[in-house]
Design a protein around this motif. Structure first.
Motif, PDB file in Angstrom:
ATOM      1  N   TRP A 160       0.839  -1.209   0.000  1.00 46.32           N
ATOM      2  CA  TRP A 160       0.000   0.000   0.000  1.00 46.32           C
ATOM      3  C   TRP A 160       0.872   1.257   0.000  1.00 46.32           C
ATOM      4  CZ3 TRP A 160      -5.370   0.507  -0.127  1.00 46.32           C
ATOM      5  CH2 TRP A 160      -5.861   1.802   0.081  1.00 46.32           C
ATOM      6  N   SER A 161       1.894   1.255   0.839  1.00 46.84           N
ATOM      7  CA  SER A 161       2.797   2.396   0.905  1.00 46.84           C
ATOM      8  C   SER A 161       3.544   2.571  -0.415  1.00 46.84           C
ATOM      9  CB  SER A 161       3.797   2.207   2.051  1.00 46.84           C
ATOM     10  OG  SER A 161       4.660   3.317   2.168  1.00 46.84           O
ATOM     11  N   SER A 164       1.309   4.061  -3.046  1.00 47.47           N
ATOM     12  CA  SER A 164       1.086   5.484  -2.777  1.00 47.47           C
ATOM     13  C   SER A 164       2.243   6.345  -3.291  1.00 47.47           C
ATOM     14  CB  SER A 164       0.902   5.717  -1.275  1.00 47.47           C
ATOM     15  OG  SER A 164      -0.218   5.002  -0.786  1.00 47.47           O
ATOM     16  N   HIS A 324      -6.870   0.618  -3.443  1.00 41.92           N
ATOM     17  CA  HIS A 324      -5.988   1.798  -3.443  1.00 41.92           C
ATOM     18  C   HIS A 324      -6.392   2.767  -4.553  1.00 41.92           C
ATOM     19  CE1 HIS A 324      -2.260   4.121  -4.151  1.00 41.92           C
ATOM     20  NE2 HIS A 324      -2.063   3.941  -2.874  1.00 41.92           N
ATOM     21  N   ARG A 327      -9.292   5.110  -3.484  1.00 42.87           N
ATOM     22  CA  ARG A 327      -9.171   5.975  -2.320  1.00 42.87           C
ATOM     23  C   ARG A 327      -9.479   7.428  -2.681  1.00 42.87           C
ATOM     24  NH1 ARG A 327      -4.294   6.103  -4.632  1.00 42.87           N
ATOM     25  NH2 ARG A 327      -2.781   7.741  -4.132  1.00 42.87           N
TER      26      ARG A 327
END
Length: 331
Positions: A160-161, A164, A324, A327
């Protein structure tokens, strides 16, 4: 590398290699046996534990070298992940190159890495103990599920990081279905995770070998021994029949959930990247169900079972990618 550790760990479990290394040393354990005398000493140490005495009593030294090598690879891979993370993280921290929001994440990732290593040895220890008279030597399914679950959590947080940082956010056109799609995407991602976790209980109890037919279990939809343990709650975690049944239901539920999510996503004008993610999810869940059924019908061959476990991580990755993409973009 984290995904690789999950795959290697799965193969280690499937080849019954996880209990071949009977001690744990962070530094000393990095050196494998070199001479014939060292291998013979390691083999003799292995013979003192229940797995050799009850399961592998006919194993040769050459066979032992293979299972030892699998477990050694798994442990060294874990140490390599730790070094690959901790050394750069410490350097970047010292240089002041980490942003304020990133620092707590780095601490969380590092803590999970350490916890994962300790949990791995705690799991192995459970398989080195004398089993009950009605059981065989194997690691606790509770500890195995915890070990796999924490690896999945660590992988998911890192992915996820990473997404991003790598992917530029894409604006989604307003739609009355978008809020529901976001909620369903999160729910489906959780369902994929818990289905994978139930697979750890299947592996830990060798539950994939109790009923090798589909869609029925033998000639029944619900087997007669599904609630044979007492107290009743133990059936869900310790009864191989119930554990396999639960995994079947969760697997079919996951496939249905992703199919419904795909249909709902068709009602939202998604950007191309989000559309690709949900299409990949739909395709991957079909592959994963096929792998699961094939593994069951063919009595859990190592190659198919390893592909099925790897498929669960792939499916989780795609679910996380799609979530993701949905979002909300900060204004």
């Amino acid at each position: 590398m984290t995904a690789g550790a999950v795959v290697i760990g799965g193969v280690t479990r499937l080849t019954e290699s996880g209990l071949s290394m009977t001690n744990w040393h962070l530094i000393k354990g990095m050196k494998p046996p070199g001479s014939q005398e060292e291998w013979a000493a390691e083999f003799e140490r292995y013979k003192q534990f229940p797995e050799f005495q009850y399961v592998h009593k006919d194993i040769t030294l050459q066979d032992f070298k293979f299972i030892f090598g699998m477990e050694y690879l798994h442990r060294m891979w874990g140490r390599a992940i730790g070094l690959a993370f901790i050394l750069p993280a410490a350097f970047f921290w010292q240089k002041g190159w980490l942003s304020k929001p990133m620092k707590p994440r780095v601490l969380i990732y590092g803590s999970l890495l350490v916890f994962q290593g300790l949990l791995g040895w705690y799991m192995v220890k459970s398989g080195l103990e004398e089993p009950s008279p009605s059981d065989i030597p194997r690691v606790s399914q509770y500890r195995l599920a915890s070990h796999l679950g924490s690896a999945f959590v660590l992988y998911a947080l890192m992915l996820w990081s990473g997404l991003s940082h790598v992917l530029k956010p894409q604006q989604i056109a307003p739609s009355k279905h978008l809020p529901l799609l976001r909620k369903c995407a999160h729910g489906t991602m959780g369902l994929v995770f818990f289905t994978a976790l139930s697979g750890a209980f299947v592996a830990g109890l060798d539950a994939g070998l109790v009923y090798n037919s589909f869609p029925k279990m033998a000639d029944r939809w619900i087997p007669s021994d599904i609630m044979s343990f007492s107290p009743k709650w133990k059936n869900f975690l310790e009864n191989p029949t119930m554990v396999q049944f639960d995994h079947r239901v969760l697997g079919i539920g996951t496939a249905c959930g992703i199919s419904a999510l795909w249909i709902l996503a068709r009602r939202v004008p998604l950007p191309a990247r989000a559309g690709l993610a949900i299409n990949c999810m739909l395709g991957m869940v079909a592959v994963q169900v096929t792998l699961g059924i094939s593994t069951l019908l063919l009595y859990v061959p190592t190659s198919l079972a390893a592909a099925h476990q790897s498929g669960s991580l792939t499916l989780l990755s795609l679910a996380l990618w799609f979530t993701h993409e949905l979002r909300k973009i900060p204004k």
